[in-house]
Design a protein around this motif. Sequence first.
Motif, PDB file in Angstrom:
ATOM      1  N   UNK A 107       0.815  -1.205   0.000  1.00 43.60           N
ATOM      2  CA  UNK A 107       0.000   0.000   0.000  1.00 43.60           C
ATOM      3  C   UNK A 107       0.852   1.260   0.000  1.00 43.60           C
ATOM      4  N   UNK A 108       2.156   1.131  -0.164  1.00 43.30           N
ATOM      5  CA  UNK A 108       3.130   2.232  -0.037  1.00 43.30           C
ATOM      6  C   UNK A 108       2.844   3.148   1.147  1.00 43.30           C
ATOM      7  N   UNK A 109       2.564   2.532   2.305  1.00 39.02           N
ATOM      8  CA  UNK A 109       2.391   3.314   3.527  1.00 39.02           C
ATOM      9  C   UNK A 109       3.772   3.532   4.150  1.00 39.02           C
ATOM     10  N   UNK A 162       5.689   6.222   9.939  1.00 42.89           N
ATOM     11  CA  UNK A 162       4.502   6.388  10.784  1.00 42.89           C
ATOM     12  C   UNK A 162       3.954   5.037  11.225  1.00 42.89           C
ATOM     13  N   UNK A 163       3.932   4.050  10.305  1.00 46.35           N
ATOM     14  CA  UNK A 163       3.307   2.770  10.672  1.00 46.35           C
ATOM     15  C   UNK A 163       4.049   2.117  11.834  1.00 46.35           C
ATOM     16  N   UNK A 178       3.066   3.767  15.077  1.00 47.24           N
ATOM     17  CA  UNK A 178       1.725   3.397  15.534  1.00 47.24           C
ATOM     18  C   UNK A 178       1.720   1.950  16.030  1.00 47.24           C
ATOM     19  N   UNK A 183       1.104  15.304   7.748  1.00 51.27           N
ATOM     20  CA  UNK A 183       1.614  14.672   6.532  1.00 51.27           C
ATOM     21  C   UNK A 183       0.469  14.190   5.653  1.00 51.27           C
ATOM     22  N   UNK A 242      -5.216   5.878  12.796  1.00 53.05           N
ATOM     23  CA  UNK A 242      -4.122   6.528  12.060  1.00 53.05           C
ATOM     24  C   UNK A 242      -3.657   5.633  10.921  1.00 53.05           C
ATOM     25  N   UNK A 243      -3.495   4.337  11.224  1.00 52.43           N
ATOM     26  CA  UNK A 243      -3.047   3.404  10.189  1.00 52.43           C
ATOM     27  C   UNK A 243      -4.060   3.344   9.053  1.00 52.43           C
ATOM     28  N   UNK A 300      -3.920   6.457   6.987  1.00 55.67           N
ATOM     29  CA  UNK A 300      -2.692   6.434   6.185  1.00 55.67           C
ATOM     30  C   UNK A 300      -2.866   5.510   4.973  1.00 55.67           C
ATOM     31  N   UNK A 301      -3.599   4.412   5.203  1.00 56.02           N
ATOM     32  CA  UNK A 301      -3.875   3.480   4.112  1.00 56.02           C
ATOM     33  C   UNK A 301      -4.621   4.190   2.985  1.00 56.02           C
ATOM     34  N   UNK A 354      -2.436   6.733   1.192  1.00 57.74           N
ATOM     35  CA  UNK A 354      -1.416   6.161   0.315  1.00 57.74           C
ATOM     36  C   UNK A 354      -2.024   5.602  -0.962  1.00 57.74           C
ATOM     37  N   UNK A 355      -3.205   4.953  -0.818  1.00 61.55           N
ATOM     38  CA  UNK A 355      -3.879   4.401  -1.994  1.00 61.55           C
ATOM     39  C   UNK A 355      -4.209   5.526  -2.980  1.00 61.55           C
ATOM     40  N   UNK A 368      -1.168   6.926  -4.663  1.00 59.30           N
ATOM     41  CA  UNK A 368      -0.634   6.030  -5.678  1.00 59.30           C
ATOM     42  C   UNK A 368      -1.446   6.127  -6.958  1.00 59.30           C
TER      43      UNK A 368
END
Lengths: 345, 296
Positions: free
Chosen positions: A129-131, A135-136, A139, B237, B280-281, B284-285, B288-289, B292
């Motif tokens: 997912x190019x995260x 940060x990951x 967390x 960010x 948060x995760x 962020x997912x 990022x999707x 992309x």
Amino acid sequence: MRKKFVSGVLGIVVALGLGAVIMLIEGFNPITTYSALFSYSLGGFYPLTTTLRNSVPLILTGLSASIAFASGPVNLGQPGQLLIGALFATVGGLYIHLPAPLMIPLLIILAMIGGALWSGIAALMRRFFSMDEFITTLMLNMIADFFTYWAISYPFFDKTAYSPMTPQIDKAGWLPEFGNFNTNILVMVLVFVAVWFIFTRFTAGYEWRLTGQNSIFARLGGCKIDKNYVTVMLLTGALAGLAGGLVVMAGPHRFLKGLGANYAWDGVMIAMVANNDLIGTLLYGLFFSSLQTGAVGMELITAVPSEFIQVLQSVIVLVIVAGRGMLDIVLDKTQIKRKARERTA
Amino acid sequence: MNIFIGLINGMISGATPILLAALGGTFTYYAGIFNIAMEGMMLGGAFFGVLGSYYFNSWPMGILCAIIGALLMALIFIVFTVFLKTDEFVTGIALNLFAVGATTYMLRQIFNVKGVFSNPGIIPIPHIDIPFIDKIPVLGDILSGQNLMVYVTVVVLLISVFAIYKTRFGLRLRAAGYNSPSLDSSGVRTSTMRIWSLVICGVLCGLAGAFLSLGYVTLFSENMTAGRGWISLAAVILVNGNPWGIALISLVFGFTDGLGLLLQKFLPNQFTSMVPYLATLVSLYFYSIQKRKKSI
């Protein structure tokens, strides 16, 4: 190499001087404090072996951070990976019963798998997912913190205890001790040597370092940077997990609340002061461990609380890193001046 | 209905510290600084807030001290990154750990306690009832009676939007991050803009810390920011520094915070505490999707 040594020693001296100034302001005597600090960490067999034993988690997490930073991935997940590694080793030690020669390697491997699993999650999120792993992993640290807290409060809770902790692991999984000399240091040295060889002498390590310095160049040169990324994440996670496993197997032999302490963050700092250099990580790890081990004695003899060491450590990091930058600037300037003079002459 | 109002109010008080710190982070983000020291600044603010409120027995002094405390942290960051040109990442990490160590140390030296300091002498920041609005059913319970700092946050948000996009200062600030050589060549020092952005960030993180230790709860506990600075950084960010986006994301995090408290009836509290970090995760997912897709 000599420059590094000079800036390191200078930085430590300046930082200890700043620490002395703080102590003077607070009304403590810096000389008795420092002598208490180092006599309780370096003076004699017992203090020295304690320092060595305490340095293991610092060096392993530092190694994990050094390799990650030097190879590109910003893996800041050492605290979480350490906890999950410790949990894996503990659970293995609770339910598996084997003779010691099999049990110890098994628990070590379990701890490494635990750490690698946790960093692997971050690696997968990055790959698919190019995260951003920056940060990951942070967390995931918090999530691991709460998850292990739950694990030791409910499923693996020691019913005779008053605070969250697991029962002790099988005695076969305890690392042998000779007097006060704990064999966790031997495991650490073995792992350190192996990792050092991979990182500095093998093709794989060469590719990692190349990717860390210039990933585009590395890709054009034919390195599989995506695959290397995952490998580095798994390896560094395994190292942090191992640190956690060894803490359980050498120390309390069970998972207590607050087991991870500040080991992993200190490890990250150690990697930064060492500028991701592996030998530097080892040396600074020993130095930081001597500070932390001596802190208890310092508190015993003088009135300076042991928390002071935490302040001193971050001062050391800032002073050394800033000093290194300044030293570079000064050296560059003198070189340019010399060249300019040669041209005009 | 009460649950609903409780959830909304929980969302607002959960979002406030994150939003304040993230707005501070926006200024440094636009100035081109990789500022990860928000956690440390907030923690410094929270400690000094308690210190000021306790010794002067007044909450305004508490807020003032919180700002000074956070500014001290910002000052260290400025000295090392702007003047000594130390790596921002290293400085940030070291500063965050310095904040944890220094506040724990002072907690023990000044208050003689380990872990937590709570005392009736600490005066909390008051809640404000707005006349007339507090009479409206439902809406009155949400719009009125919030902590003073919540209203301050709204004002700060509006000022930030205005300052960043509509003023000369904002233009220069964005230029410092976008193209610092051209800013330098037009006669404005990039380093000056960076210092100002860090000062603003320090003030806002101080307010966030004050809200944590004098509003959200009335005590100081070791490492009480608990990753909120990191979540703020993630928020900045995620929306590329847009203040309105940050407000939205902070509310989402605040909501998950409140939701976590609500879920405590069904799940062990260790799991409900994870919710904001999981959120948060997840965000962020999605970010990022989307990013992309744009790049393809």
